[in-house]
Enzyme design. Structure first.
Site, PDB file in Angstrom:
ATOM      1  N   ASP A 172      -5.743   0.062   5.074  1.00  0.00           N
ATOM      2  CA  ASP A 172      -4.458   0.756   5.129  1.00  0.00           C
ATOM      3  C   ASP A 172      -4.186   1.518   3.836  1.00  0.00           C
ATOM      4  O   ASP A 172      -3.585   2.590   3.838  1.00  0.00           O
ATOM      5  CB  ASP A 172      -3.342  -0.260   5.391  1.00  0.00           C
ATOM      6  CG  ASP A 172      -2.172   0.342   6.154  1.00  0.00           C
ATOM      7  OD1 ASP A 172      -2.210   1.552   6.453  1.00  0.00           O
ATOM      8  OD2 ASP A 172      -1.225  -0.396   6.456  1.00  0.00           O
ATOM      9  N   LYS A 222       0.835  -1.210   0.000  1.00  0.00           N
ATOM     10  CA  LYS A 222       0.000   0.000   0.000  1.00  0.00           C
ATOM     11  C   LYS A 222       0.865   1.254   0.000  1.00  0.00           C
ATOM     12  O   LYS A 222       0.449   2.310  -0.503  1.00  0.00           O
ATOM     13  CB  LYS A 222      -0.971  -0.014   1.174  1.00  0.00           C
ATOM     14  CG  LYS A 222      -0.334  -0.193   2.548  1.00  0.00           C
ATOM     15  CD  LYS A 222       0.130   1.084   3.182  1.00  0.00           C
ATOM     16  CE  LYS A 222       0.793   0.822   4.516  1.00  0.00           C
ATOM     17  NZ  LYS A 222       1.243   2.075   5.180  1.00  0.00           N
TER      18      LYS A 222
END
Length: 339
Positions: free
Chosen positions: A240, A187
């Site tokens: 996230d 991410k």
């Protein structure tokens, strides 16, 4: 419980605050004696302005602090995880869990950080990865947050859940250790791209497109190495990803904004300060994608910007003009044609 946190950055310190508020005896370790002394005397971490460390929280540069710990939290930058694990080898009491809150892929070996730690400490040490949408700046101030504790050892994951959980910090458990770790690492890569889009003046449509297709790449690579699709739909993946791509607290996003505005990669990271984990993660991700045969066009373009100096203004054009595809692969295309 006596808990040693290895790493005195924003995240390690924020978790130290949380654990102290939960009633635990917390020691924060820094590899730099001067930094440890500054924390001890000022009770201030410059990465968490406005947050004061409790007087009874211990700050030290003595790695022997782990000898009487009942739980160890590994919160160093990803590139320092192996060296830190080597430092504590032989110092831990048998069966003491190690909680990995660092996020990344080891560039040289392409291994998740739990494998790196296991190589140094041995398979008998219970390892747990704690991850989720959890900026240090907010956790340190008690802003409601949720994470997932993942381990092959269910008892270890449940122990971490009990130790960290509070009215302001909710913890779920998972057995998909590799999925949680890859979600945490990848991410950061996509967040650099989201920041660059912002820096180049693109809008919400563009960033939503990047996040969604970036998540697709994250899922593909995770499944290829044995992780679960549903993990990437949870806190350690989608959750996230959202917070890291959109928050003002995100170092990866802020570095991406500067790069999108035309700043050199190294200069952008220097200006942001702290560690921009996506820079390291994208190199490991591309090697892992090559090894597994997974196509990651977004990550590949970001690698070219960060490591080869490609103009980010050319990236979106190249991504948008790729060959036409069905959203979910050839099978989806064939099913659609036949209906």
């Amino acid at each position: 419980m006596k808990i040693s946190i290895l790493g005195s950055g924003a995240w390690g310190t924020a978790l130290g605050m949380l654990l102290h508020q939960n009633g635990h005896q917390v020691t924060i370790w820094s590899t730099f004696p001067a930094e440890a002394e500054t924390l001890r005397t000022t009770r201030i971490n410059p990465y968490l302005p406005g947050v004061t460390l409790p007087e009874d929280m211990i700050c030290t540069a003595d790695i022997n602090c782990v000898q009487d710990a009942e739980l160890v939290v590994l919160a160093t930058p990803s590139f320092a995880v192996r060296d830190t694990a080597k430092l504590i080898k032989g110092l831990l009491a048998p069966g003491i869990p190690v909680v990995i809150v660092s996020k990344g892929i080891e560039k040289e070996s392409l291994k998740p950080l739990s494998d790196v730690v296991a190589e140094e400490l041995g398979d008998s040490v219970p390892l747990v990865a704690l991850s989720g949408p959890s900026h240090a700046e907010e956790v340190s101030r008690g802003i409601p947050t949720a994470c997932v504790a993942a381990s092959k050892d269910v008892t270890a994951a449940e122990t971490v859940q009990d130790v960290f959980m509070s009215e302001r910090f909710r913890v779920y458990t998972s057995t998909d250790l590799i999925g949680v770790e890859l979600g945490a690492a990848l991410k950061n890569v996509i967040a650099l791209g989201a920041g660059a889009c912002d820096g180049m003046g693109y809008g919400d449509n563009t960033i939503a497109m990047l996040m969604t297709r970036g998540l697709s790449e994250m899922v593909a690579l995770t499944i290829a190495v044995g992780g679960k699709r549903e993990t990437l739909a949870g806190l350690a993946g989608l959750g996230d990803l959202i917070v890291t791509c959109t928050s003002r607290h995100s170092r990866n996003r802020r570095a991406g904004v500067l790069i999108g505005q035309g700043m050199d990669t190294q200069a952008a990271m220097d200006q942001v300060g702290g560690v921009v984990e996506g820079y390291y993660a994208v190199a490991g991700a591309m090697k892992l994608a090559e090894a597994t045969g997974v196509e990651m066009p977004i990550a590949g373009e970001l690698y070219r910007v960060l490591y080869e100096g490609k103009d980010p203004k050319l990236v979106l054009r190249d991504l948008m003009t790729r060959s036409k595809k069905a959203e979910h692969g050839d099978l989806a295309a064939k099913q659609w044609v036949n209906t």
